[in-house]
Design a protein around this motif. Structure first.
Motif, PDB file in Angstrom:
ATOM      1  N   LYS A 247       0.831  -1.208   0.000  1.00  0.00           N
ATOM      2  CA  LYS A 247       0.000   0.000   0.000  1.00  0.00           C
ATOM      3  C   LYS A 247       0.869   1.264   0.000  1.00  0.00           C
ATOM      4  N   LEU A 248       1.922   1.193   0.764  1.00  0.00           N
ATOM      5  CA  LEU A 248       2.824   2.348   0.804  1.00  0.00           C
ATOM      6  C   LEU A 248       3.471   2.553  -0.557  1.00  0.00           C
ATOM      7  N   GLU A 249       3.877   1.459  -1.187  1.00  0.00           N
ATOM      8  CA  GLU A 249       4.501   1.574  -2.498  1.00  0.00           C
ATOM      9  C   GLU A 249       3.499   2.095  -3.540  1.00  0.00           C
ATOM     10  N   TYR A 250       2.261   1.673  -3.417  1.00  0.00           N
ATOM     11  CA  TYR A 250       1.221   2.164  -4.339  1.00  0.00           C
ATOM     12  C   TYR A 250       1.045   3.680  -4.165  1.00  0.00           C
ATOM     13  N   LEU A 251       1.051   4.057  -2.910  1.00  0.00           N
ATOM     14  CA  LEU A 251       0.927   5.498  -2.625  1.00  0.00           C
ATOM     15  C   LEU A 251       2.102   6.252  -3.223  1.00  0.00           C
ATOM     16  N   GLN A 252       3.286   5.694  -3.126  1.00  0.00           N
ATOM     17  CA  GLN A 252       4.468   6.346  -3.676  1.00  0.00           C
ATOM     18  C   GLN A 252       4.335   6.552  -5.184  1.00  0.00           C
ATOM     19  N   LYS A 253       3.769   5.577  -5.845  1.00  0.00           N
ATOM     20  CA  LYS A 253       3.686   5.617  -7.304  1.00  0.00           C
ATOM     21  C   LYS A 253       2.454   6.369  -7.811  1.00  0.00           C
ATOM     22  N   ASN A 254       1.408   6.388  -7.033  1.00  0.00           N
ATOM     23  CA  ASN A 254       0.142   6.925  -7.530  1.00  0.00           C
ATOM     24  C   ASN A 254      -0.382   8.144  -6.738  1.00  0.00           C
ATOM     25  N   ILE A 255       0.448   8.677  -5.904  1.00  0.00           N
ATOM     26  CA  ILE A 255      -0.008   9.835  -5.132  1.00  0.00           C
ATOM     27  C   ILE A 255      -0.347  10.983  -6.072  1.00  0.00           C
ATOM     28  N   SER A 256      -1.449  11.657  -5.828  1.00  0.00           N
ATOM     29  CA  SER A 256      -1.878  12.775  -6.680  1.00  0.00           C
ATOM     30  C   SER A 256      -2.585  13.823  -5.819  1.00  0.00           C
ATOM     31  N   TYR A 257      -2.627  15.001  -6.377  1.00  0.00           N
ATOM     32  CA  TYR A 257      -3.241  16.126  -5.663  1.00  0.00           C
ATOM     33  C   TYR A 257      -4.176  16.852  -6.622  1.00  0.00           C
ATOM     34  N   GLY A 258      -5.461  16.821  -6.284  1.00  0.00           N
ATOM     35  CA  GLY A 258      -6.446  17.423  -7.168  1.00  0.00           C
ATOM     36  C   GLY A 258      -6.354  18.959  -7.230  1.00  0.00           C
ATOM     37  N   TYR A 259      -5.749  19.568  -6.232  1.00  0.00           N
ATOM     38  CA  TYR A 259      -5.694  21.033  -6.189  1.00  0.00           C
ATOM     39  C   TYR A 259      -4.291  21.584  -6.451  1.00  0.00           C
ATOM     40  N   LYS A 260      -3.406  20.693  -6.853  1.00  0.00           N
ATOM     41  CA  LYS A 260      -2.032  21.130  -7.110  1.00  0.00           C
ATOM     42  C   LYS A 260      -1.981  22.197  -8.199  1.00  0.00           C
ATOM     43  N   ASP A 261      -2.576  21.914  -9.341  1.00  0.00           N
ATOM     44  CA  ASP A 261      -2.531  22.858 -10.460  1.00  0.00           C
ATOM     45  C   ASP A 261      -3.340  24.127 -10.173  1.00  0.00           C
ATOM     46  N   LYS A 262      -4.455  23.954  -9.466  1.00  0.00           N
ATOM     47  CA  LYS A 262      -5.271  25.120  -9.131  1.00  0.00           C
ATOM     48  C   LYS A 262      -4.510  26.090  -8.220  1.00  0.00           C
ATOM     49  N   VAL A 263      -3.801  25.512  -7.262  1.00  0.00           N
ATOM     50  CA  VAL A 263      -3.032  26.363  -6.365  1.00  0.00           C
ATOM     51  C   VAL A 263      -1.920  27.078  -7.128  1.00  0.00           C
ATOM     52  N   GLN A 264      -1.314  26.373  -8.067  1.00  0.00           N
ATOM     53  CA  GLN A 264      -0.265  27.003  -8.861  1.00  0.00           C
ATOM     54  C   GLN A 264      -0.815  28.189  -9.656  1.00  0.00           C
ATOM     55  N   LYS A 265      -1.975  27.978 -10.256  1.00  0.00           N
ATOM     56  CA  LYS A 265      -2.615  29.062 -10.994  1.00  0.00           C
ATOM     57  C   LYS A 265      -2.985  30.214 -10.057  1.00  0.00           C
ATOM     58  N   ASN A 266      -3.523  29.858  -8.893  1.00  0.00           N
ATOM     59  CA  ASN A 266      -3.884  30.896  -7.904  1.00  0.00           C
ATOM     60  C   ASN A 266      -2.665  31.676  -7.435  1.00  0.00           C
ATOM     61  N   MET A 267      -1.541  31.007  -7.303  1.00  0.00           N
ATOM     62  CA  MET A 267      -0.307  31.680  -6.884  1.00  0.00           C
ATOM     63  C   MET A 267       0.107  32.713  -7.934  1.00  0.00           C
ATOM     64  N   GLU A 268       0.011  32.348  -9.197  1.00  0.00           N
ATOM     65  CA  GLU A 268       0.379  33.274 -10.275  1.00  0.00           C
ATOM     66  C   GLU A 268      -0.542  34.491 -10.279  1.00  0.00           C
ATOM     67  N   GLU A 269      -1.832  34.243 -10.093  1.00  0.00           N
ATOM     68  CA  GLU A 269      -2.786  35.349 -10.049  1.00  0.00           C
ATOM     69  C   GLU A 269      -2.557  36.229  -8.819  1.00  0.00           C
ATOM     70  N   TYR A 270      -2.186  35.608  -7.738  1.00  0.00           N
ATOM     71  CA  TYR A 270      -1.946  36.344  -6.495  1.00  0.00           C
ATOM     72  C   TYR A 270      -0.712  37.240  -6.635  1.00  0.00           C
ATOM     73  N   ILE A 271       0.320  36.739  -7.280  1.00  0.00           N
ATOM     74  CA  ILE A 271       1.529  37.548  -7.499  1.00  0.00           C
ATOM     75  C   ILE A 271       1.209  38.755  -8.371  1.00  0.00           C
ATOM     76  N   LEU A 272       0.364  38.558  -9.387  1.00  0.00           N
ATOM     77  CA  LEU A 272      -0.058  39.694 -10.219  1.00  0.00           C
ATOM     78  C   LEU A 272      -0.831  40.714  -9.382  1.00  0.00           C
TER      79      LEU A 272
END
Length: 292
Positions: A247-272
């Motif tokens: 299970k730990l190895e599966y997590l290592q290989k398949n871990i994902s974050y649904g808000y990763k890209d959204k936060v990145q976009k929000n960070m760019e907008e926030y800097i502007l």
């Protein structure tokens, strides 16, 4: 005989007459002298009284002049004294007024200075809040890689627990700073990038904490089952240890974050947003780094 007697009587009469006449002359002279003395005494007394009256009148006139002069001088001195006291009073009043005005101006100046300083401190504090949010959000983004590193170490449970604690702390700070900024603006519509970043960073932090919690569970069970197997040599324990390891190895290989890209976009907008609010100087004046 008769002629002799008559002659003697005539002689005696002449003598008596002569004596009487001499006495009369002496009496008349004495009387004249007495009259003269008396008249002279009256004259002298009259002149003396007149002199006294004249002296008295002269003295009274002199005294009157002296009294008038003294009165005038006293009045002058009194007027000067009153004028001096009035002028002194004016000067004192003017001095007191100046002191009061100066004191009032100093109070106003201090109040204005305090108010300006307060406003300056408020603006500085608010600006620091903007930067702190940027730093904390960036820190949460970096925790994704930190967790991935811990997943490959089966003795990193304590570190992962510390990571979860730090993520929760950063999310609380971001939420607090966001609220403090929003209440300081009358119109919050331009601050949409801030609100979006706060919301999505919180969601991303939650995702990281969930994966971290799973990782703690897998690593803990794996180590515990393996120890039990080593103690009892029972096959079931080793099977459970292998299950948690997988299970730990599966997590290592398949871990994902649904808000990763959204936060990145929000960070760019926030800097502007920060550029629009403060210009490029904000990134020179303030250090963009995480604060713990």
């Amino acid at each position: 005989m008769d002629y002799l007697i008559i002659g003697i009587l005539f002689f005696i009469g002449n003598v008596v007459w002569s004596i009487a006449f001499l006495f009369y002359q002496s009496y008349a002279k004495k009387k004249g002298e007495n009259v003269a003395v008396k008249e002279d005494s009256k004259e002298i007394a009259m002149l003396t009284e007149l002199g006294k009256n004249m002296a008295t009148k002269s003295d009274i006139h002199e005294i009157t002049l002296i009294a008038e002069r003294t009165k005038n001088e006293a009045a002058k001195e009194s007027a000067q004294s009153i004028s001096y006291e009035e002028e002194k009073g004016k000067n004192l009043a003017t001095k007191e007024d100046i002191e009061e005005i100066t004191k009032g101006m100093e109070i106003i100046k201090n109040e204005i200075s305090f108010e300006n300083q307060r406003k300056h401190n408020f603006i500085e504090a608010r600006t620091e809040r903007f930067i702190n949010i940027l730093n904390r959000a960036g820190e949460i983004q970096s925790y994704q890689a930190t967790l991935m590193y811990y997943l490959y170490n089966n003795s990193s449970v304590d570190r992962i627990m510390d990571l979860i604690e730090q993520i929760n702390k950063d999310m609380q700070i971001i939420t607090y700073e966001t609220r403090m900024i929003l209440v300081s603006f009358e119109d919050v519509s331009p601050l949409t990038p801030l609100s979006n970043l706060n919301d999505n960073v919180f969601r991303l932090g939650t995702e990281i904490c969930v994966h971290a919690s799973h990782a703690i569970s897998y690593i803990t069970n794996w180590n515990k089952m393996y120890e039990l197997h080593m103690q009892t040599k029972e096959q079931s324990f080793i099977e459970k240890a292998i299950e948690n390891k997988n299970k730990l190895e599966y997590l290592q290989k398949n871990i994902s974050y649904g808000y990763k890209d959204k936060v990145q976009k929000n960070m760019e907008e926030y800097i502007l947003l920060l550029h629009r609010l403060f210009g490029n100087e904000i990134f020179i004046k303030y250090t963009i780094k995480p604060e713990h």
